[in-house]
Design a protein around this motif. Sequence first.
Motif, PDB file in Angstrom:
ATOM      1  N   GLY A   1      23.986  32.898  36.167  1.00  0.00           N
ATOM      2  CA  GLY A   1      23.130  32.757  34.990  1.00  0.00           C
ATOM      3  C   GLY A   1      23.934  32.630  33.721  1.00  0.00           C
ATOM      4  O   GLY A   1      23.753  33.421  32.804  1.00  0.00           O
TER       5      GLY A   1
ATOM      6  N   LYS B   1      22.528  43.661  28.686  1.00  0.00           N
ATOM      7  CA  LYS B   1      22.385  44.540  29.840  1.00  0.00           C
ATOM      8  C   LYS B   1      22.565  46.005  29.433  1.00  0.00           C
ATOM      9  O   LYS B   1      21.797  46.879  29.844  1.00  0.00           O
TER      10      LYS B   1
ATOM     11  N   TRP C   1      13.894  39.470  36.282  1.00  0.00           N
ATOM     12  CA  TRP C   1      15.360  39.449  36.313  1.00  0.00           C
ATOM     13  C   TRP C   1      15.790  40.604  37.220  1.00  0.00           C
ATOM     14  O   TRP C   1      15.277  41.727  37.102  1.00  0.00           O
TER      15      TRP C   1
ATOM     16  N   TYR D   1      16.097  44.492  36.184  1.00  0.00           N
ATOM     17  CA  TYR D   1      15.087  45.384  35.591  1.00  0.00           C
ATOM     18  C   TYR D   1      14.664  46.527  36.522  1.00  0.00           C
ATOM     19  O   TYR D   1      14.729  47.700  36.128  1.00  0.00           O
TER      20      TYR D   1
ATOM     21  N   ASN E   1      13.971  34.628  33.016  1.00  0.00           N
ATOM     22  CA  ASN E   1      14.872  34.474  34.149  1.00  0.00           C
ATOM     23  C   ASN E   1      14.148  35.191  35.289  1.00  0.00           C
ATOM     24  O   ASN E   1      13.861  36.377  35.135  1.00  0.00           O
TER      25      ASN E   1
ATOM     26  N   SER F   1      25.096  36.032  24.519  1.00  0.00           N
ATOM     27  CA  SER F   1      25.567  35.456  25.791  1.00  0.00           C
ATOM     28  C   SER F   1      25.020  34.064  26.054  1.00  0.00           C
ATOM     29  O   SER F   1      25.775  33.138  26.355  1.00  0.00           O
TER      30      SER F   1
ATOM     31  N   ARG G   1      30.468  39.882  26.052  1.00  0.00           N
ATOM     32  CA  ARG G   1      29.669  41.083  26.242  1.00  0.00           C
ATOM     33  C   ARG G   1      29.131  41.685  24.936  1.00  0.00           C
ATOM     34  O   ARG G   1      29.414  42.836  24.597  1.00  0.00           O
TER      35      ARG G   1
HETATM   36  C1  LIG Z   1      16.741  38.062  31.412  1.00  0.00           C
HETATM   37  C2  LIG Z   1      18.102  38.539  31.092  1.00  0.00           C
HETATM   38  N1  LIG Z   1      18.245  39.588  30.286  1.00  0.00           N
HETATM   39  C3  LIG Z   1      19.453  40.079  29.967  1.00  0.00           C
HETATM   40  C4  LIG Z   1      20.595  39.516  30.488  1.00  0.00           C
HETATM   41  C5  LIG Z   1      21.910  40.160  30.112  1.00  0.00           C
HETATM   42  O1  LIG Z   1      22.760  39.343  29.437  1.00  0.00           O
HETATM   43  P1  LIG Z   1      24.066  39.950  28.745  1.00  0.00           P
HETATM   44  O2  LIG Z   1      24.288  41.313  29.275  1.00  0.00           O
HETATM   45  O3  LIG Z   1      25.145  39.003  29.087  1.00  0.00           O
HETATM   46  O4  LIG Z   1      23.754  39.968  27.263  1.00  0.00           O
HETATM   47  C6  LIG Z   1      20.503  38.430  31.361  1.00  0.00           C
HETATM   48  C7  LIG Z   1      21.717  37.863  31.985  1.00  0.00           C
HETATM   49  O5  LIG Z   1      21.688  37.152  32.965  1.00  0.00           O
HETATM   50  C8  LIG Z   1      19.226  37.915  31.654  1.00  0.00           C
HETATM   51  O6  LIG Z   1      19.066  36.848  32.448  1.00  0.00           O
END
Ligand SMILES: Cc1ncc(COP(=O)(O)O)c(C=O)c1O
Length: 400
Positions: free
Chosen positions: A39, A101, A125, A128, A175, A238, A247
């Motif tokens: 992703g 995250k 996603w 979660y 996602n 990201s 990050r």
């Molecule tokens: C729906 C969704 N939320 C949060 C994230 C987290 O992204 P990051 O920790 O890189 O900011 C992702 C990463 O794939 C995601 O798809």
Amino acid sequence: MPFLSEALARIRPSPTVAITAEAAALKAAGRDIIGLSAGEPDFPTPPNVRAAAIRAGMEGRTRSTAPAGTPELRAAIAAKFARENGLDYAPAEVMVSTGGKQVLFNALMATLDPGDEVIVPAPYWVSYPDMVRLAGGTPVILPAGLESGFRITPHALAAAITPRTKWLIFNSPSNPTGAGYGRDALRALTEVLMAHPQVWVLSDDIYEHIAYPPFRFCTPAEVEPGLRERTLTVNGVSKAYAMTGWRIGYAGGPRRLIDAMTTIQSQSTTNACSISQWAALEALTGDQGYIAEARAAFLRRRDLVVGLLDAIPGIDCPVPEGAFYVYPSIRGLIGKRTADGRIIARDADFAAALLEATGVATVFGAAFGVSPNFRVSYAASDATLTEACHRIEAFCRTLT
Ligand SMILES: Cc1ncc(COP(=O)(O)O)c(C=O)c1O
């Protein structure tokens, strides 16, 4: 006394990370692999952002920052929320973490007790439900399939809320489906939420900028200001600026929640990487040209992939509003046999057989809670996507 914790037993390793690692291992072993499971944007981070990081390093910005982030970045995030979302957060109502995250993790760790329920619309996603479990809460999965455009209905939301519901996790564009809630669809949900004052909203807006007209991104606290005091608006650099490895994620929310999340962070990672914070500051305040360029490329690829996949007999590929994923149904292929005699009983069988036969790595739908589907990330070149879709088509035609 067992060595490993009960908390660990409640979760599983991220399936998307595992499949991506498997594809990388096959590639390293010499197989012809096309990886469409990860992703992350395939573009490089914009040059002005990389230059800002080099500058920060050379200027010696190498020490710990305040746990909630540098004052400069928090101010820039507050300005971003005002400019792009019409949300009025003071810098003290904003925090920076090691990716979106960790923002989610901090929020759930700071608020969940055993028995607390978190409504997670599916497809979700992958992280979660497991993050909720890790924090001691109970995920309440609310399925929304192809029939409803992968969007939950106000009626289903109302039916899922109980006196123990603490959060709704909301993700638009989503996602793995790319489905987005327009203003009217979102307002119908916020009306339900207004009737349940114990429910907080965790809005994961990470795909905000990858949204294709006529769809227009909107976020719950903007659509219903009455929810502002119980909404955590989560975002990050990201996906918007091709910065997955840096990050940096962030959130705006009521001060008491932000302070609680900062306490959790101060006892885990302390602060997000200082150099990455200076890079994120440049991403949010510098030239924004990358966003439109990336969106145009992703839109072209979406249309390419939807066109090629939807034409395959047995595959039904809806057109997503945003993000860089498609989530086709393979209902028409379930029960068929591969050339070597294996039955495609579930979407996991499909994705495994596809990888083995063609080298195309995708993620099976069960990982995201709605089957039988598979997720294709189209964050790859047009030529790679065309080749991958042709391989998928050739594979599907061998099924009998
Ligand atoms: C729906 C969704 N939320 C949060 C994230 C987290 O992204 P990051 O920790 O890189 O900011 C992702 C990463 O794939 C995601 O798809």
